[in-house]
Design a protein around this motif. Structure first.
Motif, PDB file in Angstrom:
ATOM      1  N   GLU A 113       8.375   6.717  24.637  1.00  0.00           N
ATOM      2  CA  GLU A 113       8.574   6.669  23.353  1.00  0.00           C
ATOM      3  C   GLU A 113       7.606   5.667  22.414  1.00  0.00           C
ATOM      4  N   GLN A 114       7.475   4.487  23.187  1.00  0.00           N
ATOM      5  CA  GLN A 114       6.750   3.288  22.868  1.00  0.00           C
ATOM      6  C   GLN A 114       5.266   3.924  22.487  1.00  0.00           C
ATOM      7  N   VAL A 115       4.823   4.534  23.452  1.00  0.00           N
ATOM      8  CA  VAL A 115       3.242   4.883  23.456  1.00  0.00           C
ATOM      9  C   VAL A 115       3.314   5.943  22.569  1.00  0.00           C
ATOM     10  N   VAL A 116       4.178   7.204  22.339  1.00  0.00           N
ATOM     11  CA  VAL A 116       4.009   8.008  21.344  1.00  0.00           C
ATOM     12  C   VAL A 116       4.114   7.286  20.030  1.00  0.00           C
ATOM     13  N   TYR A 117       5.240   6.408  19.683  1.00  0.00           N
ATOM     14  CA  TYR A 117       5.377   5.727  18.280  1.00  0.00           C
ATOM     15  C   TYR A 117       4.354   5.006  17.966  1.00  0.00           C
ATOM     16  N   LEU A 118       3.742   4.141  18.884  1.00  0.00           N
ATOM     17  CA  LEU A 118       2.269   3.464  18.403  1.00  0.00           C
ATOM     18  C   LEU A 118       1.220   3.985  18.479  1.00  0.00           C
ATOM     19  N   THR A 119       1.190   5.333  19.078  1.00  0.00           N
ATOM     20  CA  THR A 119      -0.356   6.225  18.689  1.00  0.00           C
ATOM     21  C   THR A 119       0.064   6.831  17.408  1.00  0.00           C
ATOM     22  N   ALA A 120       1.169   7.221  17.150  1.00  0.00           N
ATOM     23  CA  ALA A 120       1.504   8.007  15.808  1.00  0.00           C
ATOM     24  C   ALA A 120       1.092   6.857  14.570  1.00  0.00           C
ATOM     25  N   SER A 121       1.779   5.609  15.070  1.00  0.00           N
ATOM     26  CA  SER A 121       1.422   4.668  13.975  1.00  0.00           C
ATOM     27  C   SER A 121       0.027   4.234  13.874  1.00  0.00           C
ATOM     28  N   ALA A 122      -0.767   4.011  14.907  1.00  0.00           N
ATOM     29  CA  ALA A 122      -2.172   3.896  14.775  1.00  0.00           C
ATOM     30  C   ALA A 122      -3.104   4.889  14.012  1.00  0.00           C
ATOM     31  N   LEU A 123      -2.643   6.087  14.213  1.00  0.00           N
ATOM     32  CA  LEU A 123      -3.481   7.097  13.632  1.00  0.00           C
ATOM     33  C   LEU A 123      -2.960   7.086  12.129  1.00  0.00           C
ATOM     34  N   ALA A 124      -1.759   6.909  11.787  1.00  0.00           N
ATOM     35  CA  ALA A 124      -1.260   6.733  10.255  1.00  0.00           C
ATOM     36  C   ALA A 124      -1.857   5.694   9.638  1.00  0.00           C
ATOM     37  N   GLY A 125      -2.112   4.340  10.433  1.00  0.00           N
ATOM     38  CA  GLY A 125      -2.441   3.080  10.131  1.00  0.00           C
ATOM     39  C   GLY A 125      -4.083   3.234   9.707  1.00  0.00           C
ATOM     40  N   VAL A 126      -4.891   3.966  10.442  1.00  0.00           N
ATOM     41  CA  VAL A 126      -6.245   4.363   9.851  1.00  0.00           C
ATOM     42  C   VAL A 126      -6.390   5.054   8.452  1.00  0.00           C
ATOM     43  N   ALA A 127      -5.481   5.869   8.378  1.00  0.00           N
ATOM     44  CA  ALA A 127      -5.483   6.464   7.078  1.00  0.00           C
ATOM     45  C   ALA A 127      -4.793   5.698   5.748  1.00  0.00           C
ATOM     46  N   ARG A 128      -3.679   4.944   6.490  1.00  0.00           N
ATOM     47  CA  ARG A 128      -3.299   3.806   5.380  1.00  0.00           C
ATOM     48  C   ARG A 128      -4.534   2.777   4.978  1.00  0.00           C
ATOM     49  N   PHE A 129      -5.103   2.334   5.866  1.00  0.00           N
ATOM     50  CA  PHE A 129      -6.296   1.573   5.671  1.00  0.00           C
ATOM     51  C   PHE A 129      -7.092   1.979   4.474  1.00  0.00           C
ATOM     52  N   ALA A 130      -7.354   3.104   4.646  1.00  0.00           N
ATOM     53  CA  ALA A 130      -8.194   3.704   3.583  1.00  0.00           C
ATOM     54  C   ALA A 130      -7.637   3.943   2.122  1.00  0.00           C
ATOM     55  N   VAL A 131      -6.567   4.375   2.245  1.00  0.00           N
ATOM     56  CA  VAL A 131      -5.598   4.351   1.006  1.00  0.00           C
ATOM     57  C   VAL A 131      -5.526   3.116   0.443  1.00  0.00           C
ATOM     58  N   LEU A 132      -5.139   1.942   1.064  1.00  0.00           N
ATOM     59  CA  LEU A 132      -4.885   0.780   0.542  1.00  0.00           C
ATOM     60  C   LEU A 132      -6.177   0.135   0.076  1.00  0.00           C
ATOM     61  N   ARG A 133      -7.290   0.155   0.773  1.00  0.00           N
ATOM     62  CA  ARG A 133      -8.527  -0.219   0.404  1.00  0.00           C
ATOM     63  C   ARG A 133      -9.296   0.600  -0.740  1.00  0.00           C
ATOM     64  N   LEU A 134      -9.044   1.752  -0.666  1.00  0.00           N
ATOM     65  CA  LEU A 134      -9.807   2.284  -1.946  1.00  0.00           C
ATOM     66  C   LEU A 134      -8.877   2.769  -3.214  1.00  0.00           C
ATOM     67  N   VAL A 135      -7.708   2.572  -2.958  1.00  0.00           N
ATOM     68  CA  VAL A 135      -6.740   2.894  -3.979  1.00  0.00           C
ATOM     69  C   VAL A 135      -5.877   1.550  -4.466  1.00  0.00           C
ATOM     70  N   VAL A 136      -5.014   1.332  -3.630  1.00  0.00           N
ATOM     71  CA  VAL A 136      -4.190   0.190  -3.925  1.00  0.00           C
ATOM     72  C   VAL A 136      -4.849  -1.093  -4.208  1.00  0.00           C
ATOM     73  N   PHE A 137      -5.383  -1.780  -3.451  1.00  0.00           N
ATOM     74  CA  PHE A 137      -6.137  -2.930  -3.665  1.00  0.00           C
ATOM     75  C   PHE A 137      -7.574  -2.871  -4.320  1.00  0.00           C
ATOM     76  N   ALA A 138      -8.117  -1.607  -4.568  1.00  0.00           N
ATOM     77  CA  ALA A 138      -9.328  -1.569  -4.992  1.00  0.00           C
ATOM     78  C   ALA A 138      -9.733  -2.250  -6.493  1.00  0.00           C
ATOM     79  N   ARG A 139      -8.689  -2.084  -7.028  1.00  0.00           N
ATOM     80  CA  ARG A 139      -8.922  -2.965  -8.604  1.00  0.00           C
ATOM     81  C   ARG A 139      -9.402  -4.445  -8.310  1.00  0.00           C
ATOM     82  N   ASN A 140      -8.833  -5.028  -7.503  1.00  0.00           N
ATOM     83  CA  ASN A 140      -8.772  -6.479  -7.218  1.00  0.00           C
ATOM     84  C   ASN A 140     -10.335  -6.653  -6.722  1.00  0.00           C
ATOM     85  N   ARG A 141     -10.665  -5.844  -5.759  1.00  0.00           N
ATOM     86  CA  ARG A 141     -12.035  -6.104  -5.180  1.00  0.00           C
ATOM     87  C   ARG A 141     -13.065  -5.613  -6.341  1.00  0.00           C
TER      88      ARG A 141
END
Length: 172
Positions: A113-141
């Protein structure tokens, strides 16, 4: 020389931001994984995941605002709300991964369960990085980059003017 300096930090900025994102987000993600497992022993897994997702999103958004994306201060309510949207997508991905796991394996162990959860979290995390960098915190940058770009020409104009006494007289 000023031009080379302005391009180099922009290139390193994405790499540095991703490294900081992985460190902050990964640390919160690993802690969340253990918290979900512990909490799921008392309440249904989906509810435990939802509660931990809310808490970890608040914490991670603050960390990302302060350290990852160079906002330099606390996250705004707007940034928290936008970050929550990307976290909701991550929650959906982790729940779907766990649902699939439980459909495929009748009684998965905690390690699987930990392996599956962390793998899914890592995949979602890569997409989340793009959203945070390009949308959420883009104005500050963008504001920071604009202030860096305007600082160099002002300095150059002052240096040129002070070297020419006739220009100083005309300016006065």
């Amino acid at each position: 020389m000023g031009t080379a300096q302005s391009h180099e930090p922009a290139t390193l900025g994405a790499f540095t931001a991703f490294a900081r994102f992985a460190l902050c987000g990964g640390g919160v993600g690993i802690a969340s994984s253990f918290a979900v497992t512990a909490l799921a022993s008392w309440i249904p897994w989906a509810l435990a995941n939802a509660l931990i997702t809310v808490v970890s999103t608040l914490l991670a958004t603050e960390l990302h605002a302060r350290f990852t994306f160079g906002a330099g201060g606390r996250a705004t309510w707007r940034q928290h709300a936008q970050s929550a949207g990307s976290a909701a997508a991550g929650y959906t991905v982790t729940c779907a991964a766990m649902l699939v796991l439980h459909q495929l394996v009748a009684a998965p162990g905690a390690m699987l369960e930990q392996v599956v959860y962390l793998t899914a979290s890592a995949l979602a995390g890569v997409a989340r990085f793009a959203v945070l960098r390009l949308v959420v915190f883009a104005r500050n940058r963008t504001q920071t980059a604009a202030s860096v770009r305007t600082a160099a020409p002002v300095y150059a104009a002052v240096a040129r003017t002070s070297a020419d006494p006739a220009a100083l007289c005309r300016a006065a």
